[in-house]
Design a protein around this motif. Structure first.
Motif, mmCIF file in Angstrom:
data_model
loop_
_atom_site.group_PDB
_atom_site.id
_atom_site.type_symbol
_atom_site.label_atom_id
_atom_site.label_comp_id
_atom_site.label_asym_id
_atom_site.label_seq_id
_atom_site.Cartn_x
_atom_site.Cartn_y
_atom_site.Cartn_z
ATOM 1 N N TRP A 58 21.436 -14.489 -13.187
ATOM 2 C CA TRP A 58 21.593 -14.399 -11.738
ATOM 3 C C TRP A 58 20.356 -13.794 -11.088
ATOM 4 C CZ3 TRP A 58 24.978 -17.629 -10.386
ATOM 5 C CH2 TRP A 58 26.174 -17.796 -11.095
ATOM 6 N N GLN A 59 19.710 -12.844 -11.754
ATOM 7 C CA GLN A 59 18.495 -12.238 -11.208
ATOM 8 C C GLN A 59 17.333 -13.217 -11.177
ATOM 9 O OE1 GLN A 59 18.320 -8.882 -13.910
ATOM 10 N NE2 GLN A 59 18.898 -7.464 -12.286
ATOM 11 N N TYR A 127 27.275 -12.048 -5.679
ATOM 12 C CA TYR A 127 27.866 -10.787 -6.122
ATOM 13 C C TYR A 127 29.229 -11.029 -6.764
ATOM 14 C CZ TYR A 127 29.740 -6.046 -5.978
ATOM 15 O OH TYR A 127 30.314 -4.836 -6.327
ATOM 16 N N GLY A 130 28.713 -12.238 -10.252
ATOM 17 C CA GLY A 130 28.159 -11.344 -11.270
ATOM 18 C C GLY A 130 26.829 -10.714 -10.962
ATOM 19 N N LEU A 131 26.193 -11.047 -9.841
ATOM 20 C CA LEU A 131 24.906 -10.442 -9.496
ATOM 21 C C LEU A 131 25.106 -8.983 -9.099
ATOM 22 C CD1 LEU A 131 21.826 -10.764 -8.842
ATOM 23 C CD2 LEU A 131 22.541 -11.281 -6.499
ATOM 24 N N ARG A 132 24.269 -8.102 -9.658
ATOM 25 C CA ARG A 132 24.319 -6.684 -9.318
ATOM 26 C C ARG A 132 22.905 -6.187 -9.044
ATOM 27 N NH1 ARG A 132 28.671 -8.178 -8.922
ATOM 28 N NH2 ARG A 132 30.633 -7.334 -9.756
ATOM 29 N N TRP A 135 20.899 -2.249 -2.691
ATOM 30 C CA TRP A 135 20.798 -2.727 -1.315
ATOM 31 C C TRP A 135 19.353 -2.941 -0.898
ATOM 32 C CZ3 TRP A 135 24.191 -5.014 1.561
ATOM 33 C CH2 TRP A 135 25.547 -4.779 1.351
#
Length: 253
Positions: A58-59, A127, A130-132, A135
């Motif tokens: 995801w990153q 999100y 699964g994206l973390r 901010w």
């Protein structure tokens, strides 16, 4: 200031036109979610391939989608200004004392707002999947999306108003769209490509924006890659603003 008030009037007009078309708004909102839903699971498997960049799938995938959104979310807005020129709207605007910067700036501001909203929706959906990220990463990501959206919006208006023909404008956009998409690593990282293709892709400035944003999502906000990506995005914005105003001024001659 007169410039700010004129820009606001043009921006408000464009926004009202968008809000009166709910179908278009729905498609704009669903587009980033479809990319995540349909392509994201494929990349989860690709992430296991040797040579895949650092960070989870995801990153790597979401920053590419954000760049794609910033570019292609505004690259086709020129079709609208061709219709306005043909109906005489542009001519009526040009005879007013409004600044040419305001005439292009209000439209660009509207398009930039829309891609930022789409970017927020994209990040929210990511999100859930699964994206973390912190901010601060979200803010930088949306900032880059806004820069690209503004840049390609202005470039699109400049090209469309110069050509004044959908038949000429569409092939022009498509001619640039394919190399940008394939040689920037937006969907698949160029680290997976053959050596010769990686060399060719280095000449694509959008690749450096993608790599810079991926560095941001890895938490490397102060890295050289990030700085290069932001500088390239700013360069596109300055080029787009200059060309857009130049074309608008040329219409009065």
């Amino acid at each position: 200031m007169r410039f700010l008030s004129d820009t606001y009037v043009v921006f408000l007009r464009a926004l009202r036109l968008s809000l009166t078309n709910p179908t278009w708004m729905f498609i704009s909102i669903m587009q980033p979610i479809l990319y995540l839903t349909l392509f994201g699971p494929l990349l989860l498997e690709v992430a296991k391939t040797p040579g895949f960049p650092a960070g989870d799938a995801w990153q790597v995938f979401v920053p590419g989608l954000l760049v794609q959104l910033g570019i292609f979310g505004t690259a086709f807005v020129g079709f609208g200004i061709i219709a306005e020129w043909r109906s005489g709207v542009i001519d009526r605007m040009l005879v007013t004392p409004a600044s040419r910067w305001a005439l292009i700036g209000g439209r660009v501001l509207h398009d930039t707002l829309l891609v930022i909203v789409q970017g927020l929706i994209l990040l929210g959906a990511a999100y859930v999947m699964g994206l973390r990220v912190p901010w601060s990463v979200v803010v930088v990501g949306l900032f880059v999306v806004g820069l690209l959206g503004a840049a390609f919006s202005a470039l699109s208006y400049a090209a469309a108003l110069s050509l004044k023909s959908e038949n000429a404008f569409a092939p022009l956009v498509n001619m640039f769209a394919l190399p940008i998409l394939l040689l920037s690593g937006i969907l698949l990282p160029m680290s997976l490509a053959p050596f010769w293709l990686r060399i060719v892709s280095d000449a694509n400035p959008i690749k450096h924006v993608v790599e810079g944003l991926r560095a941001v999502f890895r938490g490397e906000i102060a890295s050289p890659e990030t700085a290069i990506g932001v500088v390239v995005a700013l360069g596109f914005l300055l080029l787009g603003a200059w060309l857009g105003v130049r074309v608008f001024k040329a219409q009065t001659k």
